[in-house]
Design an enzyme around this catalytic site. Structure first.
Site, PDB file in Angstrom:
ATOM      1  N   TYR A 120       3.983 -19.848  -4.728  1.00  0.00           N
ATOM      2  CA  TYR A 120       4.854 -18.838  -4.141  1.00  0.00           C
ATOM      3  C   TYR A 120       6.251 -19.076  -4.708  1.00  0.00           C
ATOM      4  O   TYR A 120       6.861 -20.126  -4.477  1.00  0.00           O
ATOM      5  CB  TYR A 120       4.854 -18.926  -2.618  1.00  0.00           C
ATOM      6  CG  TYR A 120       3.682 -18.230  -1.991  1.00  0.00           C
ATOM      7  CD1 TYR A 120       3.838 -17.002  -1.361  1.00  0.00           C
ATOM      8  CD2 TYR A 120       2.404 -18.773  -2.058  1.00  0.00           C
ATOM      9  CE1 TYR A 120       2.758 -16.343  -0.802  1.00  0.00           C
ATOM     10  CE2 TYR A 120       1.318 -18.127  -1.506  1.00  0.00           C
ATOM     11  CZ  TYR A 120       1.498 -16.907  -0.878  1.00  0.00           C
ATOM     12  OH  TYR A 120       0.423 -16.256  -0.331  1.00  0.00           O
ATOM     13  N   HIS A 131      -3.767  -6.871   4.690  1.00  0.00           N
ATOM     14  CA  HIS A 131      -3.760  -7.971   3.719  1.00  0.00           C
ATOM     15  C   HIS A 131      -4.511  -9.193   4.234  1.00  0.00           C
ATOM     16  O   HIS A 131      -4.214  -9.735   5.300  1.00  0.00           O
ATOM     17  CB  HIS A 131      -2.314  -8.373   3.410  1.00  0.00           C
ATOM     18  CG  HIS A 131      -2.211  -9.473   2.390  1.00  0.00           C
ATOM     19  ND1 HIS A 131      -2.553  -9.307   1.069  1.00  0.00           N
ATOM     20  CD2 HIS A 131      -1.802 -10.761   2.507  1.00  0.00           C
ATOM     21  CE1 HIS A 131      -2.348 -10.438   0.413  1.00  0.00           C
ATOM     22  NE2 HIS A 131      -1.909 -11.341   1.264  1.00  0.00           N
TER      23      HIS A 131
END
Length: 661
Positions: free
Chosen positions: A241, A426
């Site tokens: 990330y 998601h």
């Protein structure tokens, strides 16, 4: 195809539409002289004669340089029109599959015979062989032509045909199957033909009804800006990330602007690695934070990390495309009293640990200077991204939940309600289905009890595909009132996995999230997430954990480390009874901590709608479901809305720490 031939095809198709006994659905009889006018009204982009593929609003490349799909749809008429363009002069196949495989598929096969003209049939695939012609034809050809080695077929059908051999076209991910044969084919008696085998075949996922029909045009005086990472060398790790801080341009910060379109910008060559992008705006960064980037977990400042819990302005995931706001809504950004900075977070998925890929992907924001009727917001909703979300191995139907409780919505939602017009769902690789449910209290209540009823789901995708995630425009806005509950239900398939799957940021870990796009914007509610409090863990242990492991399980709390949770849970062999018991005690009957606003949260039970689950009207028979209070006894179905336990007070500090993740 000549104009005369085209009109003949239309006339025959519309005559069939006027025969309820033939299609087993309600249809209107049309008169031949006005068929083309009717089709043009019902199917935006319809052309009789030479195909004009630019009139189709939506398109997808199914096979690069070989197979293109185009479509339009109308929610008011419940019709959808298609065009396929394929580099072949042979037959073309297209259809809808329940799972991406041929058996059970509702397909059409057509071609243009240079002597006898177009051949086109609605078919049903019973197995892995040439599908026979469906006795009831519900797909209708409007145009067919061959030019320069390419064949174009244009056709249409209803969303729901009420034919047992047709698959419905719903507001969810559809499994598209496609095929073609390269050899010219001629058949004098097409009803009895046996098709030659396909040259190429495949499947893909597309939400055919997820776009915004007749999207408002982008004004000529609109402008744009881009928020992106800057030449990041994608780390050679499976999951990264990456966060980068950005100072908004002075043209944005000096005068408020209004975003009307969000477009992904993915660096060429980075497509396999960029899984999703989130963009937040905030205050509190300084010059040392901007222009820099790093691992979101270990290499950014506290200021940047805090920004990740502020206002979300864009969410994109693999498979998504442009998102256009409806004409009465725009997302405000900047201005002297608005946020001055942004942080972009990219999830890089690099399972092969490839090195040497440089990426500058991001989001392009198109904006205007004039405020629209409503300011939009995006809510971060679902299960907190934390290891306390535990999914057993080798199961195909385990469900977790994310709860935005009634007390949260009552505290933060405006009296007129939250008006949702779009949503994005998601999960990661194990996700197989996801639903954002809308619950309200039924009027049939007894003292101390509340009966819940499930209203029409905001979004329901039982065929979720990790590789195809896009924001979905709803056919009609849905209003969620203060006191209503939003319940996100995620289903997982961990078949073949030998250990538990934890919640987390890695692609092999899991998430359960939704991003409703709504108005009016609620600046004090950027997130509404929940996690289980393990208040029923003792009951699960007593009933399902072997004696030799009980002590290890008794020590678990929601604040236990990921390593402790994983190693302890993997002590079990996870039989089906243990899987069912864990789901029951932790997610169905256990307390959930619903966090909303700054340092605000509620300990809540999961509302039960077993008596009053949503039942859609039967469009084929016209049957309406019985009202909730007629379907169940409210005293039997009643559930306490909120209760606080001593355990929750002990665990609150650990819970709040997890919610920051």
């Amino acid at each position: 195809m000549s104009q005369k031939c085209c009109l003949k095809v239309l006339s025959e198709g519309l005559k069939r539409l006027g025969q309820p006994e033939a299609t087993r659905s309600r249809r209107v009889q049309y008169k031949e002289p006005i068929v083309e006018m009717i089709l043009q009204e019902m199917l935006p982009g319809f052309v009789c004669g030479k195909a004009d593929l630019t009139l189709y609003q939506f398109n997808a490349v199914l096979v690069q340089d070989y197979y293109w799909l185009y479509w339009n749809f109308s929610s008011s008429t419940e019709l959808i029109s298609f065009a396929v363009k394929v580099q072949t002069t042979g037959w073309i196949g297209f259809g809808l599959s329940p799972n991406g495989q041929m058996p059970g598929s509702d397909v059409v096969i057509g071609w243009v015979d240079q002597y006898s003209g177009p051949v086109f049939h609605d078919r049903y695939a019973y197995g892995r062989y040439a599908p026979p012609i469906d006795p009831i034809q519900n797909w209708f050809l409007t145009n067919a032509e061959v030019e320069d080695g390419y064949t174009v077929l244009e056709f249409y059908r209803n969303f729901i045909t009420c034919d047992d051999l047709d698959n419905e076209i719903l507001l969810e991910t559809a499994r598209i199957v496609y095929s073609w044969n390269d050899n010219f084919y001629r058949a004098s008696f097409p009803i009895s033909i046996s098709l030659s085998k396909h040259t190429t075949a495949g499947s893909t996922s597309i939400n055919l009804r997820g776009g915004l029909p007749n999207a408002p045009p982008i004004p000529e005086d609109s402008q744009s800006f881009t928020i992106a990472v800057n030449e990041v060398e994608i780390p050679n790790y499976e999951t990264t990330y990456w966060c980068t801080g950005v100072a908004l341009d002075s043209s944005i910060t000096e005068e408020e602007k209004y975003i009307i379109r969000i477009s992904p910008y993915i660096t060429s060559g980075s497509e396999p690695y960029v899984h999703h992008i989130l963009v937040y705006v905030c205050d509190g960064l300084d010059n040392s934070d901007t222009g820099k980037g790093g691992n979101c977990d270990t290499e950014i400042s506290d200021n940047m990390r805090n920004c990740l819990s502020q206002t979300l302005i864009a969410a994109w995931a693999v498979g998504g495309s442009d998102f256009v706001y409806p004409e009465h809504v725009a997302f405000p950004i900047g201005g002297p009293n608005g946020e001055q900075f942004a942080v972009i977070q990219l999830h890089y998925n690099n399972p092969e640990q490839v090195s040497g890929i440089t990426d500058s992907s991001g989001i392009v924001f198109t904006y205007i200077d004039t405020r629209r009727q409503y300011d939009a917001g995006i809510l971060f909703l679902g299960h907190a991204v934390a290891p306390v979300m535990i999914i057993p191995p080798n199961t195909n139907n385990f469900k977790t939940i994310g709860l935005c409780s009634g007390p949260c919505t009552k505290t933060y939602f405006p009296s007129s309600g939250m008006h949702i017009f779009a949503s994005m769902l998601h999960t990661h690789l194990a996700g197989s289905g996801i639903k954002l449910a809308h619950l309200s209290t039924a009027e049939c209540t007894s003292e101390g009890k509340t009966a819940y009823q499930e209203l029409q789901p905001i979004e329901n995708n039982p065929h979720y595909d990790f590789n195809f995630q896009q924001a979905t425009h709803l056919p009609q806005e849905i209003t969620v009132l203060p006191g209503d509950t939003l319940l996100l239900e995620c289903k997982y398939n961990t078949t073949g996995r030998t250990g538990v799957t934890l919640g987390g940021e890695s692609t092999l870990q899991e998430m359960c999230l939704s991003f409703p796009v709504y108005y009016p914007r609620m600046t004090e509610l950027p997130k509404c997430v929940s996690l289980p409090l393990f208040d029923n863990m003792d009951q699960f242990i007593d009933n399902y954990v072997p004696d030799e492991h009980k002590l290890s399980f008794y020590s678990l709390t929601p604040g236990s480390s990921a390593e402790t949770l994983e190693s302890t849970m993997n002590l079990l062999k996870w039989t089906q009874d243990q899987i069912n018991g864990y789901q029951q005690y932790i997610y169905q009957e256990g307390l959930q901590w619903s966090s909303c606003g700054e340092n605000m949260g509620y300990s809540s039970t999961v509302p039960s709608v077993s008596c009053c689950s949503y039942e859609a009207p039967d469009v084929c028979t016209g049957t309406e479901p019985a009202p909730c209070c007629q379907r169940c006894c409210h005293a039997k179905c009643g559930t306490d809305t909120t209760r606080v336990s001593a355990l929750m007070l002990i665990l609150i500090s650990a819970v709040m720490t997890l919610l920051i993740l």
